[in-house]
Design a protein around this motif. Structure first.
Motif, PDB file in Angstrom:
ATOM      1  N   GLU A   1       2.312   1.864  -3.351  1.00  0.00           N
ATOM      2  CA  GLU A   1       1.322   2.424  -4.264  1.00  0.00           C
ATOM      3  C   GLU A   1       1.113   3.910  -3.999  1.00  0.00           C
ATOM      4  O   GLU A   1       0.951   4.714  -4.927  1.00  0.00           O
ATOM      5  CB  GLU A   1       0.006   1.653  -4.116  1.00  0.00           C
ATOM      6  CG  GLU A   1       0.074   0.222  -4.640  1.00  0.00           C
ATOM      7  CD  GLU A   1      -1.189  -0.564  -4.338  1.00  0.00           C
ATOM      8  OE1 GLU A   1      -2.030  -0.040  -3.558  1.00  0.00           O
ATOM      9  OE2 GLU A   1      -1.337  -1.688  -4.868  1.00  0.00           O
ATOM     10  N   GLN A   2       1.132   4.264  -2.723  1.00  0.00           N
ATOM     11  CA  GLN A   2       0.965   5.675  -2.374  1.00  0.00           C
ATOM     12  C   GLN A   2       2.153   6.506  -2.830  1.00  0.00           C
ATOM     13  O   GLN A   2       2.001   7.658  -3.256  1.00  0.00           O
ATOM     14  CB  GLN A   2       0.777   5.823  -0.856  1.00  0.00           C
ATOM     15  CG  GLN A   2      -0.531   5.251  -0.337  1.00  0.00           C
ATOM     16  CD  GLN A   2      -0.610   5.283   1.179  1.00  0.00           C
ATOM     17  OE1 GLN A   2       0.399   5.528   1.838  1.00  0.00           O
ATOM     18  NE2 GLN A   2      -1.795   5.058   1.709  1.00  0.00           N
TER      19      GLN A   2
ATOM     20  N   SER B   1       2.276   8.083  -6.288  1.00  0.00           N
ATOM     21  CA  SER B   1       1.483   9.287  -6.553  1.00  0.00           C
ATOM     22  C   SER B   1       1.965  10.425  -5.665  1.00  0.00           C
ATOM     23  O   SER B   1       1.711  10.440  -4.470  1.00  0.00           O
ATOM     24  CB  SER B   1      -0.008   9.015  -6.300  1.00  0.00           C
ATOM     25  OG  SER B   1      -0.754  10.204  -6.414  1.00  0.00           O
TER      26      SER B   1
ATOM     27  N   SER C   1      -0.896  12.473  -3.792  1.00  0.00           N
ATOM     28  CA  SER C   1      -1.537  11.987  -2.565  1.00  0.00           C
ATOM     29  C   SER C   1      -0.622  12.118  -1.359  1.00  0.00           C
ATOM     30  O   SER C   1      -1.082  12.208  -0.233  1.00  0.00           O
ATOM     31  CB  SER C   1      -1.972  10.525  -2.729  1.00  0.00           C
ATOM     32  OG  SER C   1      -0.835   9.725  -3.019  1.00  0.00           O
ATOM     33  N   VAL C   2       0.710  12.070  -1.600  1.00  0.00           N
ATOM     34  CA  VAL C   2       1.652  12.195  -0.487  1.00  0.00           C
ATOM     35  C   VAL C   2       2.687  13.260  -0.857  1.00  0.00           C
ATOM     36  O   VAL C   2       3.818  12.959  -1.221  1.00  0.00           O
ATOM     37  CB  VAL C   2       2.350  10.855  -0.177  1.00  0.00           C
ATOM     38  CG1 VAL C   2       3.122  10.952   1.141  1.00  0.00           C
ATOM     39  CG2 VAL C   2       1.355   9.718  -0.115  1.00  0.00           C
TER      40      VAL C   2
ATOM     41  N   THR D   1       0.839  -1.210   0.000  1.00  0.00           N
ATOM     42  CA  THR D   1       0.000   0.000   0.000  1.00  0.00           C
ATOM     43  C   THR D   1       0.865   1.249   0.000  1.00  0.00           C
ATOM     44  O   THR D   1       0.590   2.221  -0.724  1.00  0.00           O
ATOM     45  CB  THR D   1      -0.922   0.001   1.234  1.00  0.00           C
ATOM     46  OG1 THR D   1      -1.747  -1.161   1.203  1.00  0.00           O
ATOM     47  CG2 THR D   1      -1.804   1.243   1.247  1.00  0.00           C
TER      48      THR D   1
END
Length: 350
Positions: free
Chosen positions: A205-206, A209, A212-213, A202
């Protein structure tokens, strides 16, 4: 089946020209160094299996005197029946007898096998042999013949840190309870590992991007996670071979000990061979030997010395090779490895 050794006869076996050993309920064998005490034990394993007391191939040919044949006899009391085994070498060929009747090697081997389990016999005859066996054979033999050891015996055989930790646990729990606790702990760690893998996926995956972070250095995070995963993989790989590694250490120590003992015996034997006088008379007719015959006797002694040195060098070389391998091995404490994995997983989650 009850089997008793009754009498052992040696003819031209190593240093023994002609020897008879009568066995009783208890038989003591004493003597000075290099007088052939260990040869008596080797003779018993040789007549049964063609090996010495350490399970290694044995050449029983004598050194220090001429001989026509090598022969060993072993009288056994098997229940109410006596059996006389015989094994010899003449002109380079092996010969076998049962109750003084010549038989084939296969028939001889079948009878011996029906009376003795080879690996069990050698392990009882010389306990050092047991540690050269594969761990699965050791386990089968122990479960079949040996009563479970007392806790203090187990602790005495373990490395210090393991003995201390297990000793503390045994004050509170039985071995079965400790096994159940560790099994539950392992299952818990396995679940944590799976959960950590899921969280890692997870997180990865974050990290793909940046929207998102936005405040995370994604490249540094990926490198940190990769390093932790690599460290965990290394520890798990080392754990997978822990049992085999630790058993190999014990086997190497046992074999090195047997080679050192064999080396010391050979040193004493070489003194006898080196000091052996060159015969100048025929051992049969007692007539003086001619020049060519004396020269042939000298060359034969030189040949036997060279062969003996080659065998000695092989023993020393094998010992050094095993010592070098042993130096590369280190006892693996699995409990510490599991704790290290737990710490790494926590670091990765953070």
């Amino acid at each position: 089946m009850r089997i008793e050794f009754k009498r052992l006869t040696l003819k031209n076996f190593k240093s023994h020209r002609d020897l008879v050993v009568q066995f009783g309920d208890r038989t003591q064998i004493t003597g000075n160094n290099a007088k052939g005490k260990s040869s008596i034990f080797d003779a018993i394993t040789w007549i049964l299996y063609g090996v010495d007391a350490f399970g290694s191939k044995l050449d029983p040919s004598p050194i220090g005197y001429d001989f026509d044949e090598v022969k060993v006899g072993l009288l056994l009391q098997v229940d109410e029946k006596q059996i006389l085994l015989g094994r010899g070498i003449a002109s380079g060929k092996a010969r076998y007898w049962l109750n003084e009747v010549p038989v084939k090697a296969t028939e001889y081997a079948e009878l011996v096998e029906s009376m003795f389990d080879k690996e069990l016999f050698l392990s009882l005859f010389n306990p050092s042999f047991f540690f050269t066996l594969h761990w699965e054979k050791q386990r089968v033999m122990l479960l079949r013949y040996v009563t479970p050891p007392a806790n203090k015996e187990v602790l005495a055989a373990l490395p210090g840190p393991q003995a201390d930790k297990l000793g503390e646990l045994l004050k509170k729990h039985s071995l079965d309870d400790i096994e159940a606790i560790n099994r539950e702990r392992k299952n818990k760690l396995d679940k944590q590992y799976i959960a950590a893998q899921s969280r890692t996926k997870t997180l990865q995956e974050q990290l793909t991007s940046t929207d998102s972070v936005p405040n995370i250095d994604t490249e540094t995070a990926r490198e940190d996670i990769s390093k932790i995963d690599a460290a965990i993989a290394v520890i798990e790989q080392s754990m997978s071979g822990a049992d085999e590694n630790n058993r190999r250490i014990v086997a190497l120590q046992s074999r090195i000990k047997s080679l050192l003992e064999k080396r010391d015996r050979m040193k004493e034997q070489f003194k006898l061979l080196k000091d052996e006088p060159i015969a100048d008379t025929c051992r049969v007719c007692k007539q003086p030997l001619q020049g060519d015959a004396v020269e042939a006797a000298k060359k034969d002694k030189e040949r036997r010395i060279a062969e003996f040195k080659a065998e000695y060098d092989a023993v020393v070389a094998e010992r050094k090779e095993l010592e070098a391998e042993l130096a590369t091995l280190e006892y693996i404490d699995v409990s510490e490895k599991l704790e290290e994995i737990r710490r790494l997983q926590e670091a990765k989650q953070a």
